[in-house]
Scaffold this active site. Sequence first.
Site, mmCIF file in Angstrom:
data_model
loop_
_atom_site.group_PDB
_atom_site.id
_atom_site.type_symbol
_atom_site.label_atom_id
_atom_site.label_comp_id
_atom_site.label_asym_id
_atom_site.label_seq_id
_atom_site.Cartn_x
_atom_site.Cartn_y
_atom_site.Cartn_z
ATOM 1 N N LYS A 45 0.810 -1.220 0.000
ATOM 2 C CA LYS A 45 0.000 0.000 0.000
ATOM 3 C C LYS A 45 0.846 1.273 0.000
ATOM 4 O O LYS A 45 0.493 2.288 0.601
ATOM 5 C CB LYS A 45 -0.987 0.022 1.181
ATOM 6 C CG LYS A 45 -1.916 -1.188 1.233
ATOM 7 C CD LYS A 45 -2.616 -1.446 -0.096
ATOM 8 C CE LYS A 45 -3.620 -0.373 -0.431
ATOM 9 N NZ LYS A 45 -4.282 -0.623 -1.757
ATOM 10 N N HIS A 103 6.573 -7.306 -2.580
ATOM 11 C CA HIS A 103 6.573 -6.574 -1.314
ATOM 12 C C HIS A 103 7.649 -7.137 -0.377
ATOM 13 O O HIS A 103 7.671 -6.789 0.812
ATOM 14 C CB HIS A 103 5.214 -6.704 -0.610
ATOM 15 C CG HIS A 103 4.077 -6.061 -1.345
ATOM 16 N ND1 HIS A 103 4.150 -4.788 -1.861
ATOM 17 C CD2 HIS A 103 2.826 -6.520 -1.651
ATOM 18 C CE1 HIS A 103 3.004 -4.492 -2.444
ATOM 19 N NE2 HIS A 103 2.189 -5.518 -2.338
ATOM 20 N N SER A 133 -3.889 3.083 4.958
ATOM 21 C CA SER A 133 -4.220 2.419 3.693
ATOM 22 C C SER A 133 -4.188 0.897 3.844
ATOM 23 O O SER A 133 -5.061 0.179 3.337
ATOM 24 C CB SER A 133 -3.239 2.868 2.612
ATOM 25 O OG SER A 133 -3.612 2.353 1.365
#
Length: 289
Positions: A45, A103, A133
């Site tokens: 995010k 990620h 987020s």
Amino acid sequence: MDAVPRPEMFDFHGISMIPSFTKNWENIQNFQARPDDILIATYPKAGTTWVSNILDLLYFGQREKPIPLHDRVPFMEMCNPVMGSGTDLADKLPTSPRLIKTHLPVQFVPKSFWEQKSRIVYTARNAKDNVVSFFHFDRMNMDQPEPGDWSSYLERFKQGKVLYGSWYDHVSNWWKKKQTYSNLHYMFFEDMVEDTGREIDKLCSFLGLTPSAEEKERVTGGVQFDNMKKDGMANYSTNIVMDFKVSPFMRKGKVGDWKNHFTVDQNEEFDEDYKTKMKDPTLQFRTEI
């Protein structure tokens, strides 16, 4: 949606992970990168989809046949029955360069990326907006662990007990890597919101691209948040595990939305905790612009 059990997190070499990101681990670690690959790395995010879309448009323009962004830019560690495995999708990409996203914290990146001197674009976002987020994303994504309420989620975030572990370690260790690995371009979400065109210029400079004024205008216009939010090929509306009734995948894309979530006490405690964890004076984030 309620019938699908949420995954449980577990400790994986010191990082909180879920099975769908670790069960293909051997293939991830043995993944064969190429010199012209571009790895898009972020903490979740922090602007992953944004940067993926920018790079896809810069290299491949508007495609004749619409293809969802998650197929154009495979998620390397993803492995589930619906999406398949990210490593397989990356291996089958017909494009060159291959755009691949992850990620993973820097210590988990397959060593072939370093050996091949592949280019890496890392994007970081200030911790306060990032946690807000991430919280809303975990609420709507049934493939993510159950987030619980906001205050408990915020505490777990501070402790690094959320998926992919500590934000503090993630952004700091990638920043350290930049000092020794010249093919790494480190971007800030806040800079992109402030002046998308300027940051695309820096990105092009790093990649050795020289788009025409028209091309640059087309890319910059195409990746404006409101345009991407409406774009069915970029907004993940085709993804069956995301419940858009709970929250959209692309929610606000703004800097400073944390002020609508943090109480005064939470903000003060967060700032104190932040000072103890972020020691490198060269890595600075903006929580408003």
